[in-house]
Design a protein around this motif. Sequence first.
Motif, PDB file in Angstrom:
ATOM      1  N   PRO A  41      47.504  66.340 -17.942  1.00 41.77           N
ATOM      2  CA  PRO A  41      46.699  66.089 -16.746  1.00 41.77           C
ATOM      3  C   PRO A  41      47.140  64.815 -16.044  1.00 41.77           C
ATOM      4  O   PRO A  41      47.611  63.872 -16.689  1.00 41.77           O
ATOM      5  CB  PRO A  41      45.274  65.939 -17.306  1.00 41.77           C
ATOM      6  CG  PRO A  41      45.311  66.516 -18.676  1.00 41.77           C
ATOM      7  CD  PRO A  41      46.693  66.323 -19.179  1.00 41.77           C
ATOM      8  N   THR A  88      38.082  60.148 -19.807  1.00 40.19           N
ATOM      9  CA  THR A  88      37.358  60.688 -20.955  1.00 40.19           C
ATOM     10  C   THR A  88      37.176  62.198 -20.818  1.00 40.19           C
ATOM     11  O   THR A  88      37.368  62.954 -21.784  1.00 40.19           O
ATOM     12  CB  THR A  88      35.980  60.012 -21.089  1.00 40.19           C
ATOM     13  OG1 THR A  88      36.183  58.622 -21.355  1.00 40.19           O
ATOM     14  CG2 THR A  88      35.178  60.623 -22.230  1.00 40.19           C
ATOM     15  N   ARG A  89      36.843  62.648 -19.614  1.00 41.90           N
ATOM     16  CA  ARG A  89      36.649  64.082 -19.392  1.00 41.90           C
ATOM     17  C   ARG A  89      37.960  64.847 -19.556  1.00 41.90           C
ATOM     18  O   ARG A  89      37.997  65.905 -20.199  1.00 41.90           O
ATOM     19  CB  ARG A  89      36.079  64.335 -17.999  1.00 41.90           C
ATOM     20  CG  ARG A  89      35.980  65.813 -17.633  1.00 41.90           C
ATOM     21  CD  ARG A  89      35.265  66.023 -16.331  1.00 41.90           C
ATOM     22  NE  ARG A  89      35.902  65.326 -15.223  1.00 41.90           N
ATOM     23  CZ  ARG A  89      36.978  65.767 -14.571  1.00 41.90           C
ATOM     24  NH1 ARG A  89      37.561  66.904 -14.961  1.00 41.90           N
ATOM     25  NH2 ARG A  89      37.467  65.093 -13.568  1.00 41.90           N
ATOM     26  N   LEU A  90      39.044  64.320 -18.983  1.00 40.47           N
ATOM     27  CA  LEU A  90      40.324  65.005 -19.092  1.00 40.47           C
ATOM     28  C   LEU A  90      40.777  65.118 -20.542  1.00 40.47           C
ATOM     29  O   LEU A  90      41.302  66.163 -20.977  1.00 40.47           O
ATOM     30  CB  LEU A  90      41.384  64.263 -18.273  1.00 40.47           C
ATOM     31  CG  LEU A  90      41.234  64.338 -16.745  1.00 40.47           C
ATOM     32  CD1 LEU A  90      42.306  63.480 -16.090  1.00 40.47           C
ATOM     33  CD2 LEU A  90      41.323  65.775 -16.264  1.00 40.47           C
ATOM     34  N   CYS A 116      46.966  61.910 -21.097  1.00 40.79           N
ATOM     35  CA  CYS A 116      47.009  62.145 -19.660  1.00 40.79           C
ATOM     36  C   CYS A 116      47.830  61.033 -19.031  1.00 40.79           C
ATOM     37  O   CYS A 116      48.132  60.031 -19.683  1.00 40.79           O
ATOM     38  CB  CYS A 116      45.602  62.211 -19.052  1.00 40.79           C
ATOM     39  SG  CYS A 116      44.686  60.648 -19.095  1.00 40.79           S
ATOM     40  N   ALA A 133      38.822  65.003 -23.225  1.00 42.75           N
ATOM     41  CA  ALA A 133      37.916  65.900 -23.940  1.00 42.75           C
ATOM     42  C   ALA A 133      38.282  67.348 -23.693  1.00 42.75           C
ATOM     43  O   ALA A 133      38.211  68.202 -24.598  1.00 42.75           O
ATOM     44  CB  ALA A 133      36.475  65.639 -23.509  1.00 42.75           C
ATOM     45  N   ASP A 134      38.731  67.650 -22.465  1.00 40.22           N
ATOM     46  CA  ASP A 134      39.129  69.017 -22.139  1.00 40.22           C
ATOM     47  C   ASP A 134      40.397  69.449 -22.856  1.00 40.22           C
ATOM     48  O   ASP A 134      40.696  70.641 -22.920  1.00 40.22           O
ATOM     49  CB  ASP A 134      39.347  69.149 -20.622  1.00 40.22           C
ATOM     50  CG  ASP A 134      38.051  69.101 -19.834  1.00 40.22           C
ATOM     51  OD1 ASP A 134      36.971  69.241 -20.469  1.00 40.22           O
ATOM     52  OD2 ASP A 134      38.107  68.925 -18.607  1.00 40.22           O
ATOM     53  N   ARG A 135      41.136  68.484 -23.387  1.00 40.40           N
ATOM     54  CA  ARG A 135      42.363  68.804 -24.135  1.00 40.40           C
ATOM     55  C   ARG A 135      42.055  69.333 -25.518  1.00 40.40           C
ATOM     56  O   ARG A 135      42.941  69.815 -26.215  1.00 40.40           O
ATOM     57  CB  ARG A 135      43.262  67.573 -24.235  1.00 40.40           C
ATOM     58  CG  ARG A 135      43.672  66.956 -22.917  1.00 40.40           C
ATOM     59  CD  ARG A 135      44.721  67.766 -22.218  1.00 40.40           C
ATOM     60  NE  ARG A 135      46.051  67.480 -22.734  1.00 40.40           N
ATOM     61  CZ  ARG A 135      47.132  68.202 -22.464  1.00 40.40           C
ATOM     62  NH1 ARG A 135      47.026  69.276 -21.717  1.00 40.40           N
ATOM     63  NH2 ARG A 135      48.303  67.857 -22.945  1.00 40.40           N
ATOM     64  N   GLY A 136      40.811  69.194 -25.974  1.00 43.75           N
ATOM     65  CA  GLY A 136      40.428  69.728 -27.281  1.00 43.75           C
ATOM     66  C   GLY A 136      40.364  68.666 -28.345  1.00 43.75           C
ATOM     67  O   GLY A 136      40.601  67.474 -28.101  1.00 43.75           O
ATOM     68  N   GLU A 153      49.629  66.466 -26.376  1.00 43.60           N
ATOM     69  CA  GLU A 153      48.424  67.297 -26.455  1.00 43.60           C
ATOM     70  C   GLU A 153      47.140  66.490 -26.314  1.00 43.60           C
ATOM     71  O   GLU A 153      46.100  67.051 -25.976  1.00 43.60           O
ATOM     72  CB  GLU A 153      48.410  68.071 -27.774  1.00 43.60           C
ATOM     73  CG  GLU A 153      49.469  69.158 -27.890  1.00 43.60           C
ATOM     74  CD  GLU A 153      50.868  68.609 -28.137  1.00 43.60           C
ATOM     75  OE1 GLU A 153      51.850  69.352 -27.865  1.00 43.60           O
ATOM     76  OE2 GLU A 153      50.991  67.448 -28.592  1.00 43.60           O
ATOM     77  N   ARG A 154      47.222  65.192 -26.560  1.00 42.21           N
ATOM     78  CA  ARG A 154      46.040  64.333 -26.461  1.00 42.21           C
ATOM     79  C   ARG A 154      46.307  63.172 -25.512  1.00 42.21           C
ATOM     80  O   ARG A 154      45.995  62.016 -25.810  1.00 42.21           O
ATOM     81  CB  ARG A 154      45.647  63.807 -27.845  1.00 42.21           C
ATOM     82  CG  ARG A 154      45.172  64.890 -28.811  1.00 42.21           C
ATOM     83  CD  ARG A 154      43.851  65.484 -28.361  1.00 42.21           C
ATOM     84  NE  ARG A 154      42.821  64.458 -28.281  1.00 42.21           N
ATOM     85  CZ  ARG A 154      41.725  64.586 -27.544  1.00 42.21           C
ATOM     86  NH1 ARG A 154      41.527  65.649 -26.813  1.00 42.21           N
ATOM     87  NH2 ARG A 154      40.818  63.620 -27.555  1.00 42.21           N
TER      88      ARG A 154
END
Length: 223
Positions: free
Chosen positions: A180, A212-214, A162, A216-219, A159-160
């Motif tokens: 991702p 970092t963006r990917l 990529c 962050a999008d994971r929550g 969940e956290r």
Amino acid sequence: MIGHAVFDLDGTLIDSAPLATAILNAMLEARGADARVSLGQARPHVTAGGPRMVEALMGDHCGDPASALSEFRERYAATPTPADCLYPGAREGLEAMARGGTGLAVWSNKPQHLCDKVLAELDLAPLFSAIVGTGPHVPLKPDMTGFDLALSRAGATRERACYVGDSDLDYELARRAGVPIVLMTHGYGDYTARWPGAVLTDGFAGLPRIVTRLLADRGPNSA
């Protein structure tokens, strides 16, 4: 820790095709064969793992596949890792991600002892909280066993996380794991193919921002 980026090795962090090609040609020469493997022939096979690569590229000169694979790996283990096999900017990109709070791990189709050897000789091993290669109980990608093992050893979760790779195997692994995927287009994949949902990048300069963006999008971090 904002999350974890798990990396493929060959074609992603290092270009191992020249070394693999040299070893295969040395094996062909030792067998008295006139055939030689070109770098262009080798590149598409490197990411698939040693068993498939050795048999495919040595062809009729392979003999017993298990024996040829063992010889290839012995030669690889005895050959110092070329410093210039590291892709430009890889070290700096990894260091920037680590400074920014991204945990780093490796999951590669390379055998465990060769992963450890290569990363130690390139002085990259200290950057990773887990390094996982294949072995008796860790099948080749896109099987997810090694990926989950890397996450477990790193204290991470899907969940956290990529995945950063370069090939269709890496894409399929990420798809199965539901994480991702970033594909490095300097590697061994066919980048004219369609990769729904994948982020493609041609180098390491922008990779910390992408990761970092990917993540962050994971929550929020739930680990």
